[in-house]
Design a protein around this motif. Structure first.
Motif, mmCIF file in Angstrom:
data_model
loop_
_atom_site.group_PDB
_atom_site.id
_atom_site.type_symbol
_atom_site.label_atom_id
_atom_site.label_comp_id
_atom_site.label_asym_id
_atom_site.label_seq_id
_atom_site.Cartn_x
_atom_site.Cartn_y
_atom_site.Cartn_z
ATOM 1 N N THR A 60 31.141 110.077 103.495
ATOM 2 C CA THR A 60 30.764 110.297 102.082
ATOM 3 C C THR A 60 29.264 110.130 101.966
ATOM 4 O OG1 THR A 60 30.810 107.995 101.359
ATOM 5 C CG2 THR A 60 32.910 109.158 101.347
ATOM 6 N N ASP A 64 30.901 110.239 97.369
ATOM 7 C CA ASP A 64 31.555 111.561 97.299
ATOM 8 C C ASP A 64 31.828 112.041 98.721
ATOM 9 O OD1 ASP A 64 31.187 111.520 94.546
ATOM 10 O OD2 ASP A 64 29.074 112.129 94.837
ATOM 11 N N VAL A 65 33.051 112.510 98.933
ATOM 12 C CA VAL A 65 33.463 112.899 100.289
ATOM 13 C C VAL A 65 32.655 114.087 100.788
ATOM 14 C CG1 VAL A 65 35.395 113.743 101.661
ATOM 15 C CG2 VAL A 65 35.781 112.034 99.878
#
Ligand code: ADP
Length: 424
Positions: free
Chosen positions: A89, A94-95
């Protein structure tokens, strides 16, 4: 009283079992859980190391998408564990990449990043459907951007294994405790049987002894009162009463002596000497001493003894022979015969006291060695016996590691047989 003791013992038993099961169960649970945790951590660590040490793999993690990750097996590359997955991430959680395409619903990446920042790289977290063990690593690219690598493994198998273990220990332990409770009840019941019997014997002994003393005391009292009613009369005039008092007193003295002997024997307070002695000599002497009594009763008394030696207590062995010969003379009617013989038979010395008396019926033969047992209550008390003679005889024989038995035919006569270990 016995039931309470029994339940108490069973309870202690079950309690001890519960503590044991609990201790063993807890130790096994902790050990197994630790080893499972170690295995999970090491698989995560290995994977993390394989990824971070491989620039190719690291680069793939910075590329959005699923097919890019270079996960092929080749000779230079370490294969990654299939149980472990990894996700990258950005610094806000956030991936970027999810090469193993795992369901990430509910994964608290932001929390994990915060923990990692405060030095807590290892965490167990709960996502939507599972629990995971996660290792968080912050990585920096050459270009200066940072990202996070999460290497994780599901704890489902671990949890279910531990749950099963707890279940097995729980139910198994419960079953063991319940079973040991019942087992304890049964064992305690069995263990208490001899104590119960001993107490019962003791109780009967005391009650028989009191009963036995009551009659002579009553006779002494009655005769005493008779004498006191005529304070002016001479001793001669009261001779019958005084003789009765003397007779009963003698009887009581003998009874009390016998009672004391048995009570001391029960307590193990009597020491029986173990000196080598001429058994035939003892038997001859006693028989000679009792000749006068036999004559008085008009019963023939003969004796024939082979030379024999035993280890023992001369006083006690004398007492044994006196009891047997006295009984034989006592129960044999005028004109009858008593024969005392001894011989060596193998490694034993055998003493036989045979009479031509009334005999003892088979049903009584086993019980005549019991305390206070008399075949014919009224007649035998009149004969002056305490009912303890044979009980004492049996004790003496057993204290000398021997055996006593009886052979008898009603109407024909009785033979008491004593077998003692020979000293030769
Ligand atoms: P007691 O003092 O009554 O003789 P013992 O213990 O010596 O007590 O004997 C128990 C009982 O065994 C006697 O009361 C009697 O009934 C029986 N008994 C013992 N010896 C003989 C014997 N030689 N012949 C017949 N009965 C006997």
């Amino acid at each position: 009283m016995f039931n309470r003791a029994r339940f108490k013992l069973a309870l202690w038993f079950a309690g001890a079992m519960a503590v044991t099961v609990l201790a063993i169960g807890a130790a096994a649970y902790i050990l197994i859980s630790r080893s499972l945790n170690r295995e999970i951590d090491s698989s995560i660590e290995t994977t993390q190391a394989a990824i971070t040490s491989d620039p190719g793999r690291l680069a793939s993690l910075l590329v959005q998408g699923e097919d890019e990750f270079d996960d092929h097996h080749d000779d230079n590359r370490q294969a990654l564990s299939t149980d472990v997955f990894f996700v990258s991430t950005n610094t806000s959680g956030d991936v970027i990449a999810n090469p193993r395409q795992v369901e990430l619903e509910g994964m608290p990446f932001k929390d994990l990043i915060t923990s990692a920042k405060s030095g807590d790289a290892w965490r167990d977290v709960s996502a939507e459907h599972s629990r995971y063990r996660v290792m968080t690593t912050r990585l920096d690219t050459r270009s200066g951007t940072s990202f996070y690598l999460f290497v994780a493994r599901s704890l489902d198998a671990h949890d279910s294994q531990l749950n099963r273990l707890a279940l097995v220990f729980g139910f198994g332990g419960l079953a063991a405790v319940v079973l040991s409770g019942f087992g304890g009840l049964w064992l305690a019941g069995r263990a208490l049987v001899p104590i119960r019997q001993a107490l019962e014997t003791q109780r009967r002994f005391v009650s028989d002894a009191s009963h036995e003393l009551r009659t002579p005391i009553a006779v002494v009292q009655a005769n005493n009162e008779l004498v006191l009613r005529h304070p002016d009369s001479t001793v001669d005039a009261n001779l019958d009463q005084l003789e009765a008092i003397a007779g009963e007193t003698e009887h009581m003295t003998r009874l009390v002596e016998d009672l004391l002997t048995l009570a001391r024997a029960d307590e193990g307070r009597i020491t029986v000497a173990r000196e080598k002695l001429d058994f035939a000599g003892v038997v001859e002497e006693v028989t000679r001493d009792m000749g006068a009594l036999a004559e008085m009763r008009e019963v023939g008394l003969s004796e024939s003894c082979e030379r024999s030696e035993v280890h023992g207590d001369v006083q006690r062995l004398r007492q044994l022979v006196v009891i047997l010969v006295d009984n034989a003379l006592k129960y044999t009617a005028t004109g009858g015969n008593v024969n005392v013989s001894c011989k060596r038979s193998g490694r034993r010395v055998e003493l036989r006291v045979a009479d031509t008396g009334p005999g003892i019926a088979a049903e009584h033969q086993k019980r005549i060695f019991d305390r206070f047992y008399r075949v014919d209550e009224a007649r035998k008390r009149a004969a002056g016996g305490s009912g303890l003679g044979l009980a004492i005889a049996k004790w003496i024989v057993e204290a000398h590691h021997g055996r006593i038995s009886v052979e008898s035919t009603v109407g024909k006569g009785t033979t008491f047989i004593v077998r003692l270990p020979s000293a030769e």
